[in-house]
Design a protein around this motif. Structure first.
Motif, PDB file in Angstrom:
ATOM      1  N   PRO A   1      23.854   3.955  23.912  1.00  0.00           N
ATOM      2  CA  PRO A   1      24.090   2.571  24.334  1.00  0.00           C
ATOM      3  C   PRO A   1      25.549   2.146  24.226  1.00  0.00           C
ATOM      4  O   PRO A   1      26.030   1.372  25.041  1.00  0.00           O
ATOM      5  CB  PRO A   1      23.200   1.747  23.400  1.00  0.00           C
ATOM      6  N   ILE A   2      26.276   2.662  23.271  1.00  0.00           N
ATOM      7  CA  ILE A   2      27.659   2.216  23.080  1.00  0.00           C
ATOM      8  C   ILE A   2      28.560   2.841  24.134  1.00  0.00           C
ATOM      9  O   ILE A   2      29.504   2.222  24.586  1.00  0.00           O
ATOM     10  CB  ILE A   2      28.152   2.600  21.665  1.00  0.00           C
TER      11      ILE A   2
ATOM     12  N   TRP B   1      29.942   1.007  27.428  1.00  0.00           N
ATOM     13  CA  TRP B   1      30.934  -0.045  27.222  1.00  0.00           C
ATOM     14  C   TRP B   1      32.222   0.522  26.667  1.00  0.00           C
ATOM     15  O   TRP B   1      33.310   0.076  27.038  1.00  0.00           O
ATOM     16  CB  TRP B   1      30.375  -1.116  26.290  1.00  0.00           C
ATOM     17  N   ASP B   2      32.083   1.526  25.841  1.00  0.00           N
ATOM     18  CA  ASP B   2      33.277   2.152  25.287  1.00  0.00           C
ATOM     19  C   ASP B   2      34.101   2.767  26.404  1.00  0.00           C
ATOM     20  O   ASP B   2      35.323   2.608  26.454  1.00  0.00           O
ATOM     21  CB  ASP B   2      32.864   3.221  24.280  1.00  0.00           C
TER      22      ASP B   2
ATOM     23  N   VAL C   1      35.814  -0.029  28.398  1.00  0.00           N
ATOM     24  CA  VAL C   1      36.985  -0.591  27.705  1.00  0.00           C
ATOM     25  C   VAL C   1      38.143   0.404  27.760  1.00  0.00           C
ATOM     26  O   VAL C   1      39.273   0.048  28.078  1.00  0.00           O
ATOM     27  CB  VAL C   1      36.626  -0.940  26.241  1.00  0.00           C
ATOM     28  N   ALA C   2      37.821   1.676  27.487  1.00  0.00           N
ATOM     29  CA  ALA C   2      38.873   2.696  27.506  1.00  0.00           C
ATOM     30  C   ALA C   2      39.468   2.821  28.891  1.00  0.00           C
ATOM     31  O   ALA C   2      40.687   2.930  29.061  1.00  0.00           O
ATOM     32  CB  ALA C   2      38.294   4.031  27.047  1.00  0.00           C
TER      33      ALA C   2
ATOM     34  N   LEU D   1      41.686  -0.166  29.623  1.00  0.00           N
ATOM     35  CA  LEU D   1      42.952  -0.099  28.882  1.00  0.00           C
ATOM     36  C   LEU D   1      43.878   0.949  29.476  1.00  0.00           C
ATOM     37  O   LEU D   1      45.084   0.726  29.601  1.00  0.00           O
ATOM     38  CB  LEU D   1      42.674   0.228  27.412  1.00  0.00           C
ATOM     39  N   ALA D   2      43.291   2.086  29.876  1.00  0.00           N
ATOM     40  CA  ALA D   2      44.118   3.137  30.477  1.00  0.00           C
ATOM     41  C   ALA D   2      44.724   2.639  31.781  1.00  0.00           C
ATOM     42  O   ALA D   2      45.898   2.894  32.079  1.00  0.00           O
ATOM     43  CB  ALA D   2      43.274   4.385  30.721  1.00  0.00           C
TER      44      ALA D   2
ATOM     45  N   ARG E   1      47.514   0.310  30.955  1.00  0.00           N
ATOM     46  CA  ARG E   1      48.686   1.042  30.460  1.00  0.00           C
ATOM     47  C   ARG E   1      49.425   1.713  31.626  1.00  0.00           C
ATOM     48  O   ARG E   1      50.647   1.649  31.716  1.00  0.00           O
ATOM     49  CB  ARG E   1      48.219   2.093  29.444  1.00  0.00           C
TER      50      ARG E   1
ATOM     51  N   ARG F   1      49.477   0.748  34.692  1.00  0.00           N
ATOM     52  CA  ARG F   1      50.147  -0.275  35.485  1.00  0.00           C
ATOM     53  C   ARG F   1      51.420  -0.744  34.785  1.00  0.00           C
ATOM     54  O   ARG F   1      52.464  -0.892  35.414  1.00  0.00           O
ATOM     55  CB  ARG F   1      49.229  -1.485  35.718  1.00  0.00           C
ATOM     56  N   LEU F   2      51.332  -0.975  33.468  1.00  0.00           N
ATOM     57  CA  LEU F   2      52.490  -1.505  32.745  1.00  0.00           C
ATOM     58  C   LEU F   2      53.605  -0.473  32.637  1.00  0.00           C
ATOM     59  O   LEU F   2      54.774  -0.814  32.546  1.00  0.00           O
ATOM     60  CB  LEU F   2      52.070  -1.969  31.346  1.00  0.00           C
ATOM     61  N   ALA F   3      53.231   0.818  32.630  1.00  0.00           N
ATOM     62  CA  ALA F   3      54.257   1.850  32.541  1.00  0.00           C
ATOM     63  C   ALA F   3      54.791   2.234  33.914  1.00  0.00           C
ATOM     64  O   ALA F   3      55.686   3.063  34.025  1.00  0.00           O
ATOM     65  CB  ALA F   3      53.683   3.079  31.837  1.00  0.00           C
TER      66      ALA F   3
ATOM     67  N   ASN G   1      53.184   3.859  36.103  1.00  0.00           N
ATOM     68  CA  ASN G   1      52.773   5.242  36.321  1.00  0.00           C
ATOM     69  C   ASN G   1      51.729   5.330  37.435  1.00  0.00           C
ATOM     70  O   ASN G   1      50.561   5.622  37.181  1.00  0.00           O
ATOM     71  CB  ASN G   1      52.216   5.777  34.996  1.00  0.00           C
ATOM     72  N   TYR G   2      52.129   5.016  38.648  1.00  0.00           N
ATOM     73  CA  TYR G   2      51.225   5.099  39.791  1.00  0.00           C
ATOM     74  C   TYR G   2      52.050   5.395  41.028  1.00  0.00           C
ATOM     75  O   TYR G   2      53.280   5.336  40.989  1.00  0.00           O
ATOM     76  CB  TYR G   2      50.432   3.807  39.956  1.00  0.00           C
TER      77      TYR G   2
END
Lengths: 355, 341
Positions: B61-62, B65-66, B69-70, B73-74, B77, B79-81, B83-84
């Motif tokens: 079940p976890i 969602w895990d 979220v991961a 976040l990736a 990250r 987008r902010l770096a 790296n695309y």
């Protein structure tokens, strides 16, 4: 058609980085007997060592005619084109003097030089102007749709106009125009690299220009090949691929400060008047419209592919790492910390729920 | 067929295949064919999607969602770096797939209940020029067309739209357009995209199409100078006409205040039943029922040397226009009530 390298080469603008490097590279070539550097100013001490093998003549473009005939120049490399006004050297007035009047006089001298076989002129992709109706990718045949606002871009249009006239009058001389994208690399020092070297980079709100760069070493290689080989025509010199401005700022680990276009111009104008920055309307146009060129002709005719825009920019980042705040490593650490935080939070909260 | 009837070649009236939308097409009688049923059931991914997640959930079940979220976040990250990858036109496929398409899909599926016919006419690979009718005050039909092509074609291709230069004049809008794969409608860009084997979408009516009053709905406007045809001819790219029904009703233009439009520098200032009376709420499109039909491709590879012949170009543009107009009328018969289900 003569394909052997010219024996005597005159290089203008040797008091500046690109001209000095081109001259030094040619001087190191054993097939070229003489390389003469022509510049109204003495080269700065930093470039002295580079210019060891180059004969330096301190001369104005006005006396170039006599000098060229005396030297028996077979090729002229015109690198004395300034991209930004330098407040220590006369500002915009001197810049225009050098770019437009200097080119005019040099070409007039070249026209009268009987032994001349080849002329290479530095130009810029700014020659395509900036308009909202522009195609996304410029080929060498694209005509600018509007007269650009930037002083450098207008100078470039004038220079290319003079070269067109020269081609008509001396069809026997191989004329090569190299339209360089903005230079970048670990050693490049231009208005744009200084902008990217700051921790905060001003950008235009609501615009994310597509940028292309060329690595300085690749630009030197192309200029060198244009001298020792025969490549008549106009060529775009740029690294393949595109970085958007926001992407470039992020990759450099800098923080962008988006300003509305009017404010952006006003702030830059104020900074220019105070002598802090040298960013002009050229940069505003670049940051609003972006500029991407097609380099297929260069790759085909020169048999040389410059490194990509991405690779060239990476080289710049590696050399300017100390001003960056949002580096990839820090972002990764933050990502891991948040993910771990969420996981522990979920395991405690979720564990209580399910039990 | 009646004798003397103008024998206009309509696109093949292929059996409607249900590709999306939750409700059945009323025109297809259910008792008619059990043979059609399996082919219709092949495609819908909507029914399949929830099942695997449901079967996974009890096991771990976890994890779901895990992973989400991961993943988020990736993405953040990357987008902010910076790296695309972005192509020469400024197209950012990652951002388009992660952000723009999911939002457009809600409009496409739940708000407009779009149904698509003839997707098999969209080439699986290689270049093609998709030519559609333009309507709806704001160019939502272009966005819905690109969503349809991304979602319904098996190759999940991206549509590269050609937009008016007004789009690229406006801050923010211009960058959204470029990042989602659009570029300025001009022949060099169109030819470059088509020779790279991209699917290019164009609406030759331009502002004449989207700015026309409600009374003129589904009447195709003039097709400009046929620049799109010469671009297709020069690159030998097939032309796929597409008829879009539904966009006319989303913001019905009752009046156009020309002086205000001139003042604002836009081609028209529309008065609709909701705009400007309801303010920003007036920007919510009315929930009309949308139908799209792709027509069989018109090959142009044999006409490459006629790209500069105005007669060939004009005739071909006319053929495309007539095909779209006829298909529009055919689709309208399928949809008696614009706001029906």
């Amino acid at each position: 058609m003569v394909t052997s390298p010219p024996r005597v080469v005159v290089v203008t603008g040797v008091s500046r980085f690109l001209g000095a490097r081109v001259a030094a590279r040619l001087a190191a070539d054993p097939r070229i007997e003489r390389v003469v550097g022509l510049d109204p100013q003495d080269p700065p001490p930093a470039l002295r060592a580079v210019l060891e093998d180059v004969e330096l003549v301190r001369a104005d473009a006005r006396v170039a005619a006599g000098a060229m005939a005396d030297l028996g120049a077979e090729a002229v490399v015109h690198m004395a084109v300034t991209s930004a006004p330098d407040s220590q050297h006369g500002g915009r007035q001197a810049m225009k003097e050098q770019n437009v009047i200097g080119t005019m006089q040099l070409l007039a001298a070249a026209q009268g030089a009987p032994g001349l076989r080849k002329i290479i002129v530095r130009s810029s992709t700014a020659a395509y102007g900036a308009s909202f109706r522009d195609p996304a990718v410029f080929t060498e045949d694209t005509e600018p749709r509007a007269v650009p606002r930037g002083s450098y871009a207008r100078d470039i249009l004038d220079i290319e106009g003079y070269v067109r006239g020269f081609r008509r009058r001396r069809p026997d001389v191989t004329a090569t125009v190299l339209r360089f994208a903005p230079f970048i690399g670990s050693t490049a020092d231009t208005t744009l690299t200084r902008l990217f070297a700051q921790p905060l980079v001003p950008t235009v709100l609501g615009r994310d220009a597509r940028l292309q760069f060329v690595h300085v070493d690749d630009a030197l290689e192309v200029a060198n090949r244009a001298v020792v080989e025969d490549h008549p025509g106009t060529f775009n010199v740029a690294g393949a691929g595109v970085l958007t401005l926001s992407q470039a700022v992020r990759r450099a680990g800098r923080v962008s400060v988006p300003l509305p276009e009017g404010t952006f111009s006003a702030v830059l104008g104020l900074a220019r008047n105070l002598g802090i920055g040298k960013i002009g309307l050229d940069q505003v146009d670049l940051f609003v419209h972006g500029r991407v060129v097609d380099t297929a002709r260069l790759v085909r005719e020169f048999g040389f592919t410059p490194r990509t825009t991405e690779a060239a920019f990476n080289d710049f980042i590696a050399a300017h790492a100390n001003g960056s705040s949002l580096t990839a490593a820090r972002l990764e650490a933050a990502e891991r910390a948040i993910l771990d935080g969420v996981r522990t939070l979920r395991s405690t909260a979720g564990g209580g729920d399910r039990a | 067929m009646l004798p003397g009837h103008a024998d206009f070649a309509l696109p093949a009236p292929a059996a409607p295949v249900r590709l999306n939308g939750r409700r059945p097409i009323p025109e297809v009688p259910q008792m008619n064919g059990h043979s059609e049923a399996p082919s219709a059931n092949e495609v819908p991914p909507a029914n399949e999607a929830p099942q695997p997640t449901r079967s996974e959930k009890p096991a771990e079940p976890i994890d779901v969602w895990d992973q989400r979220v991961a993943g988020a976040l990736a993405f953040l990250r990357r987008r902010l770096a910076g790296n695309y990858e972005v192509d020469d036109f400024g197209f950012d496929p990652e951002l388009t797939d992660a952000l723009f398409h999911p939002m457009l899909r809600v409009l496409y599926r739940d708000w407009f209940r779009t149904e698509v016919f003839g997707v098999e006419h969209v080439p699986v690979d290689g270049g093609a020029l998709i030519v559609g009718n333009h309507s709806g005050t704001l160019a939502l039909d272009a966005l819905m067309l690109s969503t349809a092509i991304r979602d319904q074609t098996r190759a999940e291709r991206h549509l590269r739209l050609l937009g008016a230069d007004l789009v690229f004049r406006m801050p923010f809008v211009s960058e959204l357009a470029r990042k989602s794969g659009a570029t300025v409608a001009c022949n060099p860009d169109a030819e470059r995209l088509m020779s790279q084997g991209e699917l290019v979408g164009v609406f030759p009516e331009g502002f004449k199409g989207i700015g026309k009053p409600f009374a003129d709905r589904y009447k195709l406007q003039r097709f400009g100078r046929g620049g799109f045809v010469s671009a297709a001819l020069r690159t030998g790219t097939p032309i796929v006409p597409v008829a879009i029904v539904g966009a006319e009703e989303i913001y019905p233009i009752l009046a156009d205040i020309k002086p205000l439009a001139r003042l604002l520098g836009v081609p028209y200032f529309p008065i609709t039943p909701t705009f400007p009376w309801l303010g920003p709420l007036g920007l919510v499109p009315l929930p009309s029922k949308w139908l799209m039909r792709f027509c069989p491709p018109i090959p142009t590879a044999h006409l490459t040397e006629h790209a500069d012949d105005p007669m060939v170009v004009y005739n071909l543009a006319d053929q495309v226009r007539e095909t779209i107009q006829a298909t529009l009328l055919e689709l309208l018969e399928k949809r008696p009530d614009p706001f029906g289900l």
